[in-house]
Every structure is written in structure tokens, then in C-alpha cells.
Design an enzyme around this catalytic site. Structure first.
Site, PDB file in Angstrom:
ATOM      1  N   ASP A 122       0.821  -1.200   0.189  1.00  0.00           N
ATOM      2  CA  ASP A 122      -0.007   0.014  -0.107  1.00  0.00           C
ATOM      3  C   ASP A 122       1.076   1.260  -0.006  1.00  0.00           C
ATOM      4  OD1 ASP A 122       0.965  -0.079   2.621  1.00  0.00           O
ATOM      5  OD2 ASP A 122      -0.973  -0.787   3.424  1.00  0.00           O
ATOM      6  N   ASP A 155       1.188   5.175   1.466  1.00  0.00           N
ATOM      7  CA  ASP A 155       0.675   5.934   2.250  1.00  0.00           C
ATOM      8  C   ASP A 155       1.131   7.334   2.143  1.00  0.00           C
ATOM      9  OD1 ASP A 155      -0.765   4.155   3.808  1.00  0.00           O
ATOM     10  OD2 ASP A 155       1.005   3.565   4.994  1.00  0.00           O
ATOM     11  N   ASP A 188       8.807   4.157  13.713  1.00  0.00           N
ATOM     12  CA  ASP A 188       9.360   3.054  14.619  1.00  0.00           C
ATOM     13  C   ASP A 188      10.980   2.875  14.317  1.00  0.00           C
ATOM     14  OD1 ASP A 188       8.553   2.056  12.239  1.00  0.00           O
ATOM     15  OD2 ASP A 188       7.534   0.469  13.344  1.00  0.00           O
TER      16      ASP A 188
HETATM   17  P1  ATP Z   1       3.821  -3.156   5.892  1.00  0.00           P
HETATM   18  O1  ATP Z   1       2.884  -2.141   4.885  1.00  0.00           O
HETATM   19  O2  ATP Z   1       4.768  -4.071   5.084  1.00  0.00           O
HETATM   20  O3  ATP Z   1       2.959  -4.059   6.672  1.00  0.00           O
HETATM   21  P2  ATP Z   1       4.847  -0.784   7.322  1.00  0.00           P
HETATM   22  O4  ATP Z   1       5.866  -0.380   7.716  1.00  0.00           O
HETATM   23  O5  ATP Z   1       4.023   0.185   5.786  1.00  0.00           O
HETATM   24  O6  ATP Z   1       4.865  -2.062   6.447  1.00  0.00           O
HETATM   25  P3  ATP Z   1       2.218  -0.031   8.136  1.00  0.00           P
HETATM   26  O7  ATP Z   1       1.326  -0.418   9.123  1.00  0.00           O
HETATM   27  O8  ATP Z   1       1.743   0.281   6.728  1.00  0.00           O
HETATM   28  O9  ATP Z   1       3.438  -0.530   8.165  1.00  0.00           O
HETATM   29  O10 ATP Z   1       2.716   1.652   8.727  1.00  0.00           O
HETATM   30  C1  ATP Z   1       3.130   2.478   7.870  1.00  0.00           C
HETATM   31  C2  ATP Z   1       4.120   3.497   8.512  1.00  0.00           C
HETATM   32  O11 ATP Z   1       3.560   3.949   9.849  1.00  0.00           O
HETATM   33  C3  ATP Z   1       5.551   2.563   9.064  1.00  0.00           C
HETATM   34  O12 ATP Z   1       6.261   2.465   7.974  1.00  0.00           O
HETATM   35  C4  ATP Z   1       5.865   3.368   9.985  1.00  0.00           C
HETATM   36  O13 ATP Z   1       6.578   4.631   9.432  1.00  0.00           O
HETATM   37  C5  ATP Z   1       4.899   3.817  10.741  1.00  0.00           C
HETATM   38  N1  ATP Z   1       4.252   2.779  11.912  1.00  0.00           N
HETATM   39  C6  ATP Z   1       3.510   1.725  11.821  1.00  0.00           C
HETATM   40  N2  ATP Z   1       3.332   1.234  12.812  1.00  0.00           N
HETATM   41  C7  ATP Z   1       4.053   1.966  13.948  1.00  0.00           C
HETATM   42  C8  ATP Z   1       4.118   1.584  15.222  1.00  0.00           C
HETATM   43  N3  ATP Z   1       3.729   0.694  15.828  1.00  0.00           N
HETATM   44  N4  ATP Z   1       5.104   2.694  15.703  1.00  0.00           N
HETATM   45  C9  ATP Z   1       5.771   3.478  15.106  1.00  0.00           C
HETATM   46  N5  ATP Z   1       5.477   3.948  13.662  1.00  0.00           N
HETATM   47  C10 ATP Z   1       4.687   2.879  13.223  1.00  0.00           C
HETATM   48 MG    MG Z   2       2.601  -0.127   4.633  1.00  0.00          MG
END
Ligand code: ATP
Ligand code: MG
Length: 451
Positions: free
Chosen positions: A72, A74, A153
């Protein structure tokens, strides 16, 4: 150089704000505006045309740099949710705790988030609300771009791609960390895990997905802090477990969770799995199967996944119920065991109702596969969840829980039709009726025999 070094050290050690970010040109990082989805690109451009800052951020930038197709995109922006909404005709604000905007671009939905800050850094030290263990309960303060980077994170997740200039804004040397295959926490790992224990699970999942090594500083506290995972709200745990299990790297993730001591209390089901060799074999086969499907781009069902994870627990309880009672009926006992297992999970892991009903359908079919005479097998074929139940049976056979011949019988029965199918039916069990009568009488006989 020295300032950069100091700011890097500070950036790592303290949850404070970073210094000036590195602005990395496309010639260095290789991501072009064509590489991101059309929808996210147009969303960013529109916001910028309205005078706001906007970037594609987080996992998508990281994945593109790593050569993985993002799941996805963002967008992060300086515009407030209301301002975002007024820029797009087809958009809606969702979420109460922290509002985000869904912008609809053709078939694509782009999630737009306003830059967020940390509570301590806001409005004269307004502290974030936490529970007794330090987990942040509310995280809903708007912030600057810098603050937005600081609350993310891992360094590889704090990358901001601007499709207009094709530059990456990199506050924490995430691009270098990714090149060096290191997953590094922003700020003090212990504090960040305490604020949100989900980050421990994310560390394991992202390291597995991207082939990164968790930086020793971020890895070390996990073992001693693992019990905080029990503190994660069940619905978030379900979401994270689902992401983990469907990442295409479930086997690596679960093996790693176990190595880090994160499986204890994480889910009762993982304890059960790892304590029983038969259970481990079955689950690892199931997960390897799922990983293969994910990597081949085939769909997978959460119901099937959780059904495999919890099956050994169901079997154990079913056997216990059958052994304890006075000839309790087999099928109702199975249903009792199923309910017990799902109820026990519910406290920890909020399996959604739809998924729970899929799980039950798959389990309930299993004893029906034993019936291979009369009209019953035809009825089994007609079940809406037959295919999932059958796939589950194949796994049980592969794991040695049932005979291969049984699975083969169903494969053949499914593939044949007409007379060929009918010819496969086994003769009805001749003494079935008698057996049942004898079994029913047994308690009475025993009672009579008791002095
Ligand atoms: P994926 O989409 O592969 O699951 P992702 O890192 O993109 O991994 P998302 O849940 O889509 O995970 O989150 C988007 C962004 O939001 C992350 O890249 C990070 O910058 C931030 N983020 C997500 N969860 C957390 C958290 N628990 N603490 C701090 N930042 C977070
Ligand atoms: Mg993501």
C-alpha cells in the site's frame, strides 16, 4: 561531518528530534515518480498544488528501495484532515482516535495522514496518556514533518519520497541502514517498545520480510520485555498476527519469534504449537504452504490459517473430553472443544466473527471426511467450505495425522463423477448400529456392575 555524527548518535539514543535531514537525489536512490502508484502520486501533487507539504512515506518507500512491490501507499502531509478533504472531491475522513483521510483515485484508495507529533514535544510538555506499563494510549497530536519522522518506529520507515522532485528526505539515515541491511530503532528501543509493544513484533516481521538484521541495541531488550506483548489490545494483535502470517515469511517470522522468546504468552496457540512436536510439524507445514501461496500471488484465507494454528489445541481438548466423559458423543464433543479453544483465544486475540465462523466450518468438516459410504460423501462435497476443509485434510495427511489413503480417496472422489464416483463408496459399516446400541448400554451395565 562531526555534527552529522553527533546528530546520528543523538537521533539513536534519545527520542528527541533529529537534526537536518539528508535530501537524497534520484540519481542516488533510483526511485522515480513512475515507480509509485498513480493514485498516491496524484494525491501528493494535488496537495502540493494547494500549498501543502506532501510525501509518499513509510513502508512503500522502504519496499521500493528494497526492490519489493509495496502492498500500500501512504501519504503524509502538513494539511489537516479537513484541509485534505477540501482538496479532493472523492474523499472521506475516517477514524475517531486519529483521523485519517481516504482519498479515492480511480480504483485506488490512498491513505492520507497529517504529520503527527509526540505528546511530550507538543504544547509545553503535554504528556501522552499511557497505561500502567507505559503503553501509549493516545497518540493523536498533529506535529511538524520532523516530529512525524521522530514518532515512526524504524529508521527505514522514516523516509519521505517527494515525487515532484524525486528526492527522498531521510532524517535517520534510513537509506544507509537499508543498504547495510540493518533494522534500527529511532530513539531508545526500550522506551519505544514500552510505548507500543507491537513494535517488537514489527521488528521481527520487517526483518524477515526485508532480510535485515535487527540492530543489537534494538534486539537485546526484546527478550526481557517480551511479556509486554500480553498487554497489546486483542484487535491490534489480531491485525499484526495476520500481517505476520500472510507476509510470505511466516515460517521465518515464527521461528524468529520463538528465538526471541516472543511466543510465550503472545498467543496461547504458539505455546501449544511449540510444545508438541506433532503440532509443530503440522503448523510449520501449513505455514510453509501459506508462504508459497503468498509468494506465488495466490489468495489465502485468514480462516484457514487460524484453523491450522489452533487445530492441535482442538484435538487435545477433544481427546480429553472423550476420555473424561462416559462415552460422550464424538461430534458434539468436537464442537465443545472448538468452542473452548475459540473462547480461550478471544481474550487475547480478537478473531473477527467472520473468520471464526470460517474456522469452525473447516474444523467441523474433518470428522465428516471419515464417512465414505452411503449418501454422506455427496453431502460433504456440497458444503460451501468443502475446498478449504479438503485442503486442511491434505495437510493433516502430510503431517501424518491421518492416512494418506484417506486424502487420496477424497481427491479421487472429488475428481470423478457418475458411476466412477459411486463405485468408490465403501460398504456401510455392517455392525455400526449394533456398536452404537452396545455403547449406549455400557454405562448402565457398568452401573449395574458397581457394588
Ligand atoms: P507493511 O505495510 O509491510 O506492513 P509498514 O511499515 O508500511 O509495513 P504500516 O502499518 O503500513 O506498516 O505503517 C506505515 C508506517 O507507519 C510505517 O512505515 C511506520 O513509519 C509507521 N508505523 C506503523 N506502525 C508503527 C508503530 N507501531 N510505531 C511507530 N510507527 C509506526
Ligand atoms: Mg504499509
Amino acid at each position: 561531518m562531526i555534527r552529522k555524527f553527533i546528530s546520528r548518535i543523538l537521533g539513536r539514543k534519545s527520542p528527541g528530534l533529529p537534526g537536518e535531514p539528508a535530501i537524497i537525489a534520484a540519481s542516488k536512490h533510483g526511485i522515480r515518480r513512475e515507480h509509485i502508484s498513480n493514485g498516491s502520486r496524484r494525491t501528493v501533487e494535488t496537495l502540493q498544488e494547494h500549498g501543502y507539504k506532501a510525501y509518499v512515506v513509510g513502508g512503500a518507500v522502504r519496499d521500493l528501495l528494497a526492490g519489493i512491490t509495496p502492498n500500500d501507499y501512504d501519504v503524509a502531509t502538513s494539511a489537516t484532515p479537513e484541509q485534505v478533504r477540501s482538496c479532493f472531491r472523492r474523499s472521506r475522513i475516517i477514524g475517531r482516535r486519529f483521523q485519517i483521510v481516504h482519498v479515492l483515485m480511480g480504483a485506488e484508495t490512498v491513505e492520507v495522514t497529517t504529520f503527527r507529533g509526540h505528546h511530550e514535544q507538543q504544547h509545553g510538555g503535554n504528556k501522552a496518556q499511557t497505561d500502567s506499563q507505559g503503553r501509549v494510549l493516545r497518540d493523536n497530536v498533529f506535529g511538524s514533518e520532523k516530529e512525524d519522522a521522530a514518532r515512526r518506529d524504524f529508521t527505514v520507515n522514516a523516509l519521505y519520497f517527494d515525487p515532484t522532485s524525486e528526492t527522498i528526505v531521510d532524517y535517520y539515515h534510513g537509506v544507509a541502514d537499508l543498504k547495510q541491511k540493518t533494522l534500527r530503532m529511532i530513539g531508545d528501543p526500550k522506551t519505544r517498545y514500552r510505548e507500543d509493544p507491537v513494535r517488537m513484533l514489527r521488528a521481527v516481521r520487517l526483518a524477515a520480510k526485508l532480510g535485515l538484521t535487527i540492530d543489537p541495541e534494538a534486539r537485546r531488550p526484546i527478550r526481557e520485555m517480551a511479556s509486554l506483548v500480553e498487554n497489546i489490545p486483542p484487535s491490534r494483535l489480531f491485525d499484526e498476527m495476520l500481517k505476520l502470517l500472510t507476509s510470505g515469511f511466516a515460517v521465518t517470522c515464527l521461528t524468529q519469534l520463538r528465538a526471541e522468546g516472543l511466543h510465550h504468552g503472545l498467543l496461547p496457540l504458539l505455546d501449544v504449537i511449540f510444545e508438541q512436536p506433532a503440532g509443530e510439524r503440522f503448523v510449520m507445514l501449513a505455514l510453509a504452504n501459506t508462504d508459497r501461496r503468498v509468494r506465488e500471488g495466490k489468495p489465502i484465507s485468514p480462516g484457514f490459517l487460524f484453523a491450522t494454528l489452533l487445530w492441535q489445541d482442538v484435538l487435545t481438548r477433544w481427546e480429553a473430553i472423550l476420555a473424561n466423559g462416559e462415552n460422550p458423543p464424538r461430534i458434539p464433543s468436537l464442537f465443545l472443544a472448538m468452542d473452548e479453544v475459540l473462547e480461550l483465544q478471544a481474550g487475547k486475540l480478537a478473531i473477527t466473527r467472520r473468520v471464526a465462523s470460517d474456522i469452525k466450518d473447516i474444523w467441523a468438516l474433518q470428522p465428516r471426511f471419515d464417512q465414505r459410504s452411503g449418501k454422506r460423501p455427496y453431502g460433504v462435497l456440497e458444503q460451501p467450505r468443502f475446498k478449504a476443509g479438503y485442503d486442511f485434510l491434505l495437510l493433516r495427511a502430510e503431517a501424518g495425522e491421518v492416512e494418506e489413503a484417506l486424502a487420496q480417496w477424497w481427491t479421487d472422489f472429488m475428481n470423478r463423477d457418475g458411476d466412477a464416483r459411486a463405485a468408490m463408496l465403501l460398504p456401510p459399516p455392517a455392525d455400526g448400529a449394533k456398536k452404537r446400541r452396545r455403547r449406549r448400554r455400557k454405562p448402565a451395565a457398568e452401573a449395574a456392575g458397581t457394588p
